[in-house]
Design an enzyme around this catalytic site. Structure first.
Site, PDB file in Angstrom:
ATOM      1  N   SER A  71      11.216  78.569  48.461  1.00 16.05           N
ATOM      2  CA  SER A  71      12.379  79.307  47.961  1.00 16.05           C
ATOM      3  C   SER A  71      12.201  80.767  48.335  1.00 16.05           C
ATOM      4  O   SER A  71      11.079  81.257  48.448  1.00 16.05           O
ATOM      5  CB  SER A  71      12.471  79.205  46.436  1.00 16.05           C
ATOM      6  OG  SER A  71      11.517  80.053  45.814  1.00 16.05           O
ATOM      7  N   ASP A  72      13.301  81.472  48.506  1.00 13.75           N
ATOM      8  CA  ASP A  72      13.185  82.919  48.574  1.00 13.75           C
ATOM      9  C   ASP A  72      12.655  83.371  47.200  1.00 13.75           C
ATOM     10  O   ASP A  72      12.675  82.609  46.233  1.00 13.75           O
ATOM     11  CB  ASP A  72      14.535  83.566  48.903  1.00 13.75           C
ATOM     12  CG  ASP A  72      14.353  84.921  49.579  1.00 13.75           C
ATOM     13  OD1 ASP A  72      13.300  85.566  49.361  1.00 13.75           O
ATOM     14  OD2 ASP A  72      15.251  85.346  50.325  1.00 13.75           O
ATOM     15  N   CYS A  73      12.139  84.602  47.119  1.00 12.60           N
ATOM     16  CA  CYS A  73      11.391  84.971  45.914  1.00 12.60           C
ATOM     17  C   CYS A  73      12.292  85.085  44.694  1.00 12.60           C
ATOM     18  O   CYS A  73      13.241  85.871  44.686  1.00 12.60           O
ATOM     19  CB  CYS A  73      10.570  86.222  46.183  1.00 12.60           C
ATOM     20  SG  CYS A  73       9.342  85.848  47.456  1.00 12.60           S
ATOM     21  N   ASP A  74      12.002  84.260  43.710  1.00 13.58           N
ATOM     22  CA  ASP A  74      12.792  84.111  42.481  1.00 13.58           C
ATOM     23  C   ASP A  74      14.131  83.411  42.701  1.00 13.58           C
ATOM     24  O   ASP A  74      15.001  83.447  41.820  1.00 13.58           O
ATOM     25  CB  ASP A  74      13.017  85.466  41.783  1.00 13.58           C
ATOM     26  CG  ASP A  74      11.702  86.007  41.232  1.00 13.58           C
ATOM     27  OD1 ASP A  74      10.821  85.187  40.906  1.00 13.58           O
ATOM     28  OD2 ASP A  74      11.555  87.239  41.154  1.00 13.58           O
ATOM     29  N   ALA A  75      14.274  82.730  43.822  1.00 16.87           N
ATOM     30  CA  ALA A  75      15.541  82.042  44.083  1.00 16.87           C
ATOM     31  C   ALA A  75      15.737  80.825  43.182  1.00 16.87           C
ATOM     32  O   ALA A  75      16.846  80.302  43.096  1.00 16.87           O
ATOM     33  CB  ALA A  75      15.638  81.629  45.546  1.00 16.87           C
TER      34      ALA A  75
END
Ligand SMILES: *[C@@H]1O[C@H](CO)[C@@H](O)[C@H](O)[C@H]1NC(C)=O
Ligand SMILES: *[C@@H]1O[C@H](CO)[C@@H](O)[C@H](O)[C@H]1NC(C)=O
Ligand SMILES: *[C@@H]1O[C@H](CO)[C@@H](O)[C@H](O)[C@H]1NC(C)=O
Ligand SMILES: *[C@@H]1O[C@H](CO)[C@@H](O)[C@H](O)[C@H]1NC(C)=O
Ligand SMILES: *[C@@H]1O[C@H](CO)[C@@H](O)[C@H](O)[C@H]1NC(C)=O
Ligand SMILES: *[C@@H]1O[C@H](CO)[C@@H](O)[C@H](O)[C@H]1NC(C)=O
Ligand SMILES: *[C@@H]1O[C@H](CO)[C@@H](O)[C@H](O)[C@H]1NC(C)=O
Length: 770
Positions: free
Chosen positions: A296-300
């Site tokens: 995932s993109d960061c915190d996605a």
């Protein structure tokens, strides 16, 4: 005036030398001297990766499994499994961003290649490949030297530069899906240690480093007019999805064999990318054959609950992404909520196992489960490879090959090395080398500003005035600039943007040069003895119509963010030790384009709403400079000398003709095979200087119908020609790929009618009969 000839590397060697020796040990699992694990199947290198990963996963407890689902995966001491950091960056060189790489040991710097938007302007796949190979090698040296906690790099960024205001447009290969796809393939193969062309890629086989195609998908807005990437719902038509947003990812997986994909923050038609099973599993894994991990993109994952509100509870977000096919969460959400999601029966342990199989398979392919990595295939790569002369030369070659000459009235450039009496150098970007490395940068091996490079290389009496303190140019000191411009033989202004104006989380709202830059440039040009040169350092395009029109501004060069060797490359270009050959990888729009809502994802124009469409393939409005534009110090001519066929008969197949077009999938691979197409182009250098440049082959149609492109790049090749030399270049084309576009249902179709295929100034016709 500064007449000394500073030896370039003294200072730098003191500051940045990488020592060859390091005693730090890289992290690894399966220590052969550890009797408790060395006989376990997951440590047995002669077994298949999938079987080893399965064995390891079967030995983990639920708590241990959950801990492995986030970017900072801890060690499992009882199984001698080391900790692993999934998040490292290497966009255009080993980066100091991300969590896996440290510059704090024996290795203090890495080769910083040009920012991607500039490298794209070379249209040179082999250069892109060699660059990525060098980055992969340097990253291995960091790892082997104990300065890497992981070997998974979250690059390349292969999103389409859909809107010129995008703050991260600088990270991309521009607006064309073919170029972005070819860039993806070259980068991935180079970084992962595969061959550039031909040859089966060993899927089971080792990875020098792991590349990750991001951000999947339709992700190209950061923060514009109150809309941010976390909450943005991109409304994308099936048509645009098929022939604009998805092709780079398809190429990255199918031809590049990428070992990673990152799903994006944004939703696409309501569904968060990381929770979209159709995107992650049905399309990437099943249709394209993706074998790797999805991050995932960061915190996605967190945002799927809040602010998107797509998931009612945190556990629903966890369940949605694991069931969709995502494997690792950059962040801590899966660490916090996966166990309760299992307890509440929202996910099953087998959903977790599926993800872990992908994750451990990658670590095994990187050679982290076979004992000390320094004794394995890539084990000999050490600090002497980082900032090696070869890599530094390559950084210079990349910058030289990419700089674009936009204007050169009366052959103002190049300046004479012998008769230029004095220089005035003006502008906030003229004496900064920090600007060259753009974003996702590391610490460069050595770098000098344009001012310093001119001084070192040409030793011409030079005066420098910054004019504005920073590129935003909110306050300007025109008088000092005007004073030195009046007296100089030649004047160069180095202007543009910087990371305070375009970056991650910051899109532009305007397309002109910021603050008082135009005033400063115009005032200086007005008083200068001869026409001045404008050098632009920026990633996204700027509207410089005022300079294009002003006869006192004789030349314009675009040098992107040119990497650590950018100062030298620009200086060499100004004085003719480099002949610019780059071509714009993105349309340069006029300022008025900023009236278009950045949130409008449509590629195709809609005249009824005054919507002009986007990119050279569809945009109907005026341009400042076109996609593919770029001059040279020499003159080239082009002739299409042959095409393999003048007509394309698609009427012999059983495919059904629908409103003047035929579906590619109905033609089938056999149908596509039987209609191969080739063209020969003759290129002659008529000028007085040798040069290297890309030849771009386009196709356009007299019948674009509904949804066809205005023009489409079908292939590009680099050619180097000495003065007076002629070369013939062959292009092999697959009409099913190159002459097609998507219909409204997202199916690729070819229209009947006449196609024009050609290069600058010369075309041939092809009749498509259906
Ligand atoms: C590093 O690698 C080079 C070959 O690339 C080799 O000559 C050198 O001895 C190695 N240095 C160390 C410290 O192992
Ligand atoms: C590793 O696997 C191979 C193939 O199954 C087997 O022959 C060998 O005995 C195994 N090695 C160990 C140490 O178990
Ligand atoms: C693996 O085993 C070796 C030898 O017993 C030990 O030195 C090392 O610390 C262990 N590593 C991990 C990550 O458990
Ligand atoms: C250019 O920048 C360098 C490095 O910051 C600085 O040492 C030098 O004084 C500057 N040159 C001029 C002429 O301002
Ligand atoms: C211009 O840039 C400088 C340096 O980044 C910053 O300090 C200043 O606030 C900026 N000015 C404006 C008006 O944005
Ligand atoms: C396809 O069209 C061409 C040109 O009109 C014609 O000569 C040919 O007979 C057609 N073939 C079939 C199978 O209809
Ligand atoms: C290129 O061609 C143009 C037009 O034919 C001519 O004016 C110009 O001098 C030529 N430039 C060079 C560098 O040969």
């Amino acid at each position: 005036m500064r007449a000394h000839n500073l030896p370039l590397f003294t200072i730098v060697i003191l500051l940045h030398t990488n020592s060859a020796q390091s005693d730090a040990t890289p992290p690894f699992s399966c220590d052969p001297s550890n009797p408790s694990t060395n006989s376990l199947p997951f440590c047995n290198a002669s077994l298949a990766v999938a079987a080893r990963a399965k064995d390891l996963v079967s030995r983990l407890t639920l708590d241990e499994k959950v801990q492995q689902l986030v970017n900072n995966a801890p060690s499992v001491p009882r199984l001698n499994v080391s900790a692993y950091e999934w998040w490292s960056e290497a966009l255009h060189g080993v980066s100091r961003h991300g969590k896996g790489i440290t510059f704090g040991g024996a290795i203090k710097s890495a080769t910083m290649f040009p920012q991607i938007i500039l490298s794209a302007a070379s249209f040179d796949s082999s250069l892109w490949y060699r660059t990525a190979q060098a980055i992969g090698k340097e990253s291995r040296a960091f790892f082997n030297g104990g300065q890497g906690k992981g070997m998974t790099f979250w690059a390349p960024n292969i999103n389409i530069l859909r809107d010129p205001r995008w703050g991260r447009g600088q990270e991309t290969a521009g607006e064309d899906p073919l170029v972005a796809g070819k860039y993806a393939v070259a980068y991935v193969r180079g970084l992962q240690g595969d061959r550039f062309e031909g040859g089966e890629i060993m899927r089971e086989g080792s990875l020098m480093a792991s590349a990750c195609c991001k951000h999947y998908t339709a992700h190209d807005l950061d923060n514009w007019n109150g809309v941010d990437r976390y909450s943005f719902d991109a409304k994308v038509t099936k048509q645009d999805m098929t022939d604009t947003f998805q092709p780079p990812f398809k190429a990255c997986v199918e031809q590049g064999k990428a070992s990673g994909i990152m799903c994006a923050y944004n939703r696409v038609n309501g569904i968060p990318s990381c929770a979209d099973r159709n995107l992650l599993t049905a399309t990437a894994r099943q249709q394209w054959g993706f074998e790797g991990y999805i991050a995932s993109d960061c915190d996605a994952v967190a945002i799927i609950h809040d602010p998107q509100g797509y998931a009612k509870e945190p556990e629903d977000a966890v369940a949605a992404v694991l069931k969709a096919g995502m494997d690792v969460n950059c962040g801590s959400y899966l660490l916090k909520y996966t166990k309760s999601a299992v307890e509440r029966k929202k996910v099953s342990e087998s959903d977790i196992d599926r993800a872990l199989l992908n994750l451990f398979s990658i670590r095994m392919r990187l050679g982290h489960f076979d004992g000390d990595p320094r004794k394995l295939q890539y084990g000999a790569i050490n600090a002497t490879s980082v900032c090696s002369n070869d890599h530094q030369d390559l950084a210079l070659e990349a910058a030289r090959s990419s700089i674009v000459l936009l204007k050169n009235e009366a052959a103002l450039l190049p300046f004479s090395k012998t008769s230029t009496k004095s220089l005035a150098l003006i502008g906030p970007n003229a004496n900064s080398s920090a600007i060259f490395t753009g974003n996702y940068e590391g610490y460069p091996c050595k770098t000098v500003s344009i001012l310093q490079a001119l001084d070192n290389l040409y030793n011409i009496p030079t005066k420098f005035v910054q004019g504005c303190e920073f590129a935003n140019c909110t306050s300007v000191s025109t008088d000092a600039a005007v004073a030195i411009a009046k007296e100089a033989d030649r004047v160069v202004l180095v202007m543009g943007l910087d990371q305070s104006l375009e970056r991650e989380k910051l899109d532009r709202v305007e397309l002109g040069l910021p603050g008082h830059q135009e005033d400063l440039i115009t005032a200086v040009a007005e008083v200068a003895v001869k026409p001045v040169v404008l050098v632009l350092l920026c990633g996204g395009p700027v509207d410089v119509s005022f300079a294009k029109k002003n006869p006192k501004i004789g030349s314009i060069l675009w040098a992107g963010y040119p990497g650590e060797a950018g100062g030298v490359a620009v200086a060499q270009t100004l004085f003719g030790d480099n002949n610019p050959g780059g071509k714009l990888p993105v349309t340069w729009y006029p300022k008025e384009f900023s009236k278009v809502a950045m949130t409008d994802m449509r590629m195709r124009p809609d005249p009824s709403q005054g919507y002009p469409g986007r990119t050279y393939r569809f945009y109907t409005g005026p341009t400042v400079y076109e996609f593919g534009y770029g001059l040279s110090y020499t003159n080239y001519t082009y002739k299409v000398i042959s095409v393999s066929r003048g007509s394309l008969f698609l009427n012999s197949s059983s495919a059904v003709k629908k409103s003047g077009s035929i579906s590619v999938s109905e033609l089938g691979s056999k149908g596509c095979e039987s209609i191969k197409f080739s063209a020969q182009v003759r290129v002659t250098n008529h000028g007085s200087m040798a040069g290297k440049h890309p030849v771009l082959l386009f196709v356009r149609s007299n019948n674009p119908g509904s949804g066809g492109t205005r023009r489409q790049l079908v292939e590009f090749k680099t050619v180097a020609l000495s003065q007076g030399e002629t070369k013939d270049i062959g292009f092999d084309i697959s009409p099913c790929e190159s002459f097609s576009h998507a219909d409204e249902d997202g199916a690729l179709v070819i229209n009947e009618g006449t196609l024009y295929i050609g290069v600058e100034g010369d075309e041939r016709t092809i009749n498509v009969v259906i």
